[in-house]
Design a protein around this motif. Structure first.
Motif, mmCIF file in Angstrom:
data_model
loop_
_atom_site.group_PDB
_atom_site.id
_atom_site.type_symbol
_atom_site.label_atom_id
_atom_site.label_comp_id
_atom_site.label_asym_id
_atom_site.label_seq_id
_atom_site.Cartn_x
_atom_site.Cartn_y
_atom_site.Cartn_z
ATOM 1 N N VAL A 62 -19.786 13.785 50.991
ATOM 2 C CA VAL A 62 -19.736 15.173 51.449
ATOM 3 C C VAL A 62 -18.570 15.893 50.783
ATOM 4 O O VAL A 62 -17.432 15.422 50.815
ATOM 5 N N ALA B 296 -14.476 17.275 52.494
ATOM 6 C CA ALA B 296 -14.555 18.098 53.695
ATOM 7 C C ALA B 296 -13.238 18.030 54.466
ATOM 8 O O ALA B 296 -12.691 16.947 54.675
ATOM 9 N N ALA C 119 -16.838 19.998 50.233
ATOM 10 C CA ALA C 119 -16.789 21.321 50.851
ATOM 11 C C ALA C 119 -16.142 22.309 49.899
ATOM 12 O O ALA C 119 -15.332 21.938 49.040
ATOM 13 N N THR D 192 -26.065 24.005 46.835
ATOM 14 C CA THR D 192 -25.914 24.062 48.291
ATOM 15 C C THR D 192 -25.252 25.393 48.626
ATOM 16 O O THR D 192 -24.086 25.602 48.316
ATOM 17 N N ASN E 202 -17.844 17.596 60.318
ATOM 18 C CA ASN E 202 -19.011 18.429 60.605
ATOM 19 C C ASN E 202 -19.081 18.813 62.077
ATOM 20 O O ASN E 202 -19.539 19.899 62.425
ATOM 21 N N SER F 62 -19.107 22.488 61.622
ATOM 22 C CA SER F 62 -20.534 22.747 61.367
ATOM 23 C C SER F 62 -20.779 23.317 59.977
ATOM 24 O O SER F 62 -21.705 24.094 59.767
ATOM 25 N N GLU F 63 -19.950 22.931 59.012
ATOM 26 C CA GLU F 63 -20.131 23.438 57.652
ATOM 27 C C GLU F 63 -21.328 22.791 56.959
ATOM 28 O O GLU F 63 -21.887 23.363 56.030
ATOM 29 N N LEU F 64 -21.695 21.589 57.403
ATOM 30 C CA LEU F 64 -22.816 20.887 56.777
ATOM 31 C C LEU F 64 -24.132 21.264 57.454
ATOM 32 O O LEU F 64 -25.090 21.671 56.805
ATOM 33 N N ASP F 65 -24.178 21.107 58.783
ATOM 34 C CA ASP F 65 -25.361 21.439 59.569
ATOM 35 C C ASP F 65 -24.969 21.418 61.042
ATOM 36 O O ASP F 65 -23.788 21.331 61.383
ATOM 37 N N ALA G 169 -20.396 23.143 53.223
ATOM 38 C CA ALA G 169 -20.258 21.740 52.823
ATOM 39 C C ALA G 169 -21.631 21.201 52.479
ATOM 40 O O ALA G 169 -22.656 21.674 52.997
ATOM 41 N N GLY G 170 -21.667 20.202 51.626
ATOM 42 C CA GLY G 170 -22.940 19.602 51.244
ATOM 43 C C GLY G 170 -22.745 18.183 50.743
ATOM 44 O O GLY G 170 -21.651 17.803 50.308
ATOM 45 N N VAL G 171 -23.819 17.414 50.794
ATOM 46 C CA VAL G 171 -23.809 16.042 50.292
ATOM 47 C C VAL G 171 -24.206 16.062 48.829
ATOM 48 O O VAL G 171 -25.250 16.628 48.466
#
Length: 741
Positions: free
Chosen positions: A68, A151, A70, A98, A162, A166-169, A116-118
């Protein structure tokens, strides 16, 4: 200031002094603007035509698939914007982007956008993309304070990044009652260095009229008897609605054991940090955070961000008062009026009165009479017979008061033993005052309660109290020497948080040298804690030193001074010397000296032979420092490996020998080293080393490296398994310093 952990260069991050880290990608030109927050510069995107415009970082940055990452930035403009991470193959081919959710509205004020993203399969590099969609040409949009990296989350948080932001989901939260969950990005002007907040906020929408609640899906481990603190930023739909955060504890079977709620007394519909604390009950193995609204109307929206659960900290280090009893963030914390007409309540609304946090205890007396105010009982840890210091912040906001301030002690059967109190005095008015009293616990005391006898001097008198502490009164400054590490540990207590600190080491000749801290030399360094433990690895060997401590107000005015010592580090065997890395003292090593250097002092000179003149004209520069070869031995493989580890960094080192050896403490650079065997016998462990030394200045900007607050909990919050940790770090030191491979 540089953002910690940023993969971007400082020029790309702050857009100072130029835009060389950025390039236009779509429908725009870029230029250097002014009025930034992280330095004056900022990135200006000017649209070439109506429609989306994008810019990207010139460079791409190495990433690991499945990890992850960010990005965030501060933006300002007349249209909504978004930020994204562009994933690339090793050949620079785009795999995907993303994107963040676009901001809910445009704002000309600097506000935070993030996502944020994977990193997807096949990704080897990443770039930052910034985007907005103006309706015409020649529309400007401004960007700066840009981050790309792992992140970010609050150190000590039991929750993952997260769950915090909640930056990813939204997977870290679950619907509990009458609500839908989504993410939104309101335009909020967070502080420039408020790195874990901003961007996506968890958004709760009431499905129908009634109560609304969500529950965190993460269940971090807890220890029974330990006090925990949870907090989050809440943004209620109206100031009149009841919004709250709740800390819940569970046993090993998942059965809920307790729930403690902190309700927000909102002054408006902005964003307000609400706290709640509780002690984990017997049998508790895990905890969770819940949040919600009472009596909501269908369609009403509440947002939350920066959700943290951590072990609660003391107002003063060693204080035995619980968080709810000293900060009053969720209520009166066990305080009560045991006699008299006065009443107690938590102040309202949020932010109106507070020293620690955003609320205080409010004592109101409608009549000019006497009342007794008492806290809950707290176990004396450590026990009886010690000197104790009680401290309060108080503020008179109406009328007037006189008071006796004291501590009531109890035995193991909860029987009152004694009340040690001051004489009656007028409570100071006009602003917050820190009041203290010192008491001695009786021999059989096991518990204590703080007690005030208050007399209102007029009707409708109001007194506020906050930041209430009771702790063992220990020396304000103490220094102890350790021969094993050749260092001095300096402990400073009861420091005023937010003030500035300067610490000098004072030698026998009166010379003062600044002592090194985690961010460099301690010269008007801002205090973030009331206790500071300083490990001074640069103190001389075998001679007494003292420490002079100066405390300044935030404005820079001298407030108070302290001193500690004298203290002497045992020099040990005079045939041995220390080689130390000031920035990484874990590498320090004691070595056996074969021969001290024969010094030379080079000088740059130009010689000119003048025609018809006997003597040459010589132009000289300034003579350089000492240079020479230090010959040492290592006596086993452990010493040999430790010396290599010390020398690997190439940092400036401190060489210290015992007094009387004809060598003063000296900072040195070490050139190319020679390691030789002392005999032809292959299993021989001894090695002879030649270390070319060049005298150097003391490094002033180097801080003492370490975890800077990082704990195993931060590792647990960032990685799912031990295998993930092993894959991320090459060495234990990399793990400590969070330097991922």
């Amino acid at each position: 200031m540089a953002i910690p952990g940023n993969l971007l260069s400082s020029t790309t991050e702050a857009v100072d002094p130029n835009t060389s880290g950025w390039t236009a990608k779509l429908n725009c030109s870029i230029s250097l603007g002014s009025g930034g927050r992280n330095g004056d510069g900022c990135l200006v995107l000017k649209s070439a035509a109506a429609g989306e415009m994008q810019a990207r970082t010139v460079s791409s940055y190495a990433v690991v698939p499945g990890t992850v990452y960010a990005t965030f930035a501060d933006a300002s403009g007349t249209v909504a914007e978004r930020i994204g991470i562009r994933w690339l193959t090793s050949a620079g081919v785009e795999i995907s982007v993303t994107w963040a959710v676009s901001t809910a509205a445009a704002s000309a004020s600097w506000h935070r956008v993030s996502v944020a993203g994977v990193a997807p399969a096949g990704a080897a590099r990443a770039q930052v993309l910034v985007s907005s969609t103006p309706a015409a040409a020649n529309v400007n949009h401004f960007w700066e304070n840009v981050y790309l990296g792992y992140a970010r989350f609050t150190l000590g948080n039991l929750l993952t990044a997260n769950a915090e932001t909640s930056e990813l989901d939204t997977s870290a939260w679950a619907v509990e009652t009458n609500v839908t969950i989504s993410r939104s990005v309101p335009a909020i002007s967070w502080a420039v260095d408020a790195y874990p907040v901003g961007g996506h906020m968890l958004t709760l929408t009431a499905v129908a009229n009634g109560n609304v609640s969500v529950l965190g899906t993460e269940r971090p481990a807890v220890t029974p008897g330990v006090e925990y603190l949870a907090y989050t930023y809440l943004s209620p739909p109206t100031s009149s609605i009841t919004s709250w955060i709740e800390l819940r504890f569970y046993d090993a079977s998942g059965t809920q054991l307790s729930a403690t709620r902190g309700a927000l007394a909102a002054p408006s519909t902005g964003y307000f940090r609400q706290r709640v604390s509780a002690v984990a009950p017997a049998g508790a193995t895990s905890c969770a955070v819940a949040a919600g609204m009472d009596a909501a109307t269908a369609g009403q929206v509440m947002r939350l961000d920066n959700t943290v659960v951590s072990v609660a900290t003391d107002a003063r280090s060693g204080s035995i008062t619980t968080y709810d009893a000293y900060s009053f963030e969720q209520g009166v914390g066990g305080w009560s009026i045991t006699s008299g007409a006065a009443t107690v309540a938590r102040s309202t609304p949020w932010g109106a009165y507070g020293v620690d946090g955003n609320y205080s205890l409010t004592i109101t007396s409608a009549t000019a009479t006497t009342s007794t105010l008492r806290s809950a009982r707290f176990p004396l840890t450590p026990g009886a017979g010690l000197n104790w210091r009680a401290e309060w912040a108080s503020q008179v906001t109406a009328g007037g008061w006189t008071a006796t301030r004291g501590v009531r002690f109890y035995d193991a059967a909860n029987n009152s033993i004694s009340l040690d109190a001051t004489t009656s005095a007028t409570v100071p008015t006009s602003g917050w005052w820190m009041l203290t009293t010192d008491v001695t616990a009786p021999a059989n005391a096991t518990q204590a309660a703080i007690e005030w006898t208050l007399t209102a001097t007029s009707t409708s008198s109001v007194l506020r109290m906050d930041s209430v502490s009771l702790w063992p009164a220990l020396p304000l400054a103490a220094a102890t020497a350790s021969a094993g590490t050749a260092s001095v540990t300096l402990t400073l207590r009861e420091l005023p948080v937010g003030y500035l600190l300067t610490v000098y080491r004072v030698g026998q000749d009166g010379a003062r040298t600044l002592v090194r801290g985690t961010s460099g030399l301690l010269s008007k360094t801002t205090l973030s804690s009331d206790v500071m433990v300083i490990e001074d690895y640069e103190a001389p060997l075998g001679v007494p030193v003292t420490y002079s401590i100066e405390i300044y107000t935030a404005a820079g005015a001298l407030s108070s001074t302290r001193s500690a010592g004298p203290v002497t580090i045992d020099a040990g065997d005079p045939n041995e010397a220390w080689l130390k890395d000031p920035g990484q003292p874990q590498r320090n090593l004691k070595v056996l000296v074969e021969r001290a250097p024969d010094w030379s002092r080079p000088i740059q000179q130009s010689t000119y032979q003048v025609r018809c003149r006997r003597n040459a004209v010589v132009l000289s520069g300034r003579r350089g420092g000492l240079e020479g070869d230090l010959s040492i031995w290592t006596r086993d493989d452990d010493e040999r490996e430790a010396l290599h580890w010390l020398l690997d960094t190439g940092d400036v080192l401190l060489w210290q020998a015992s007094p009387g050896m004809g060598v003063a403490d000296m900072y040195v650079n070490v050139g190319s080293i020679d390691e030789a065997r002392v005999s032809s016998y292959a299993p021989e462990l001894w090695r002879a080393w030649k270390l070319p030394l060049t005298q150097a200045d003391m490094p002033t900007a180097t801080g003492v490296g370490g975890s800077a607050g990082r704990t195993w909990q931060d590792v647990l919050s960032g990685f799912a398994t031990g295998t993930d940790v092993l894959a991320a770090y090459e060495t234990g030191e990399d793990l400590l310093l969070d330097q991922r491979g």
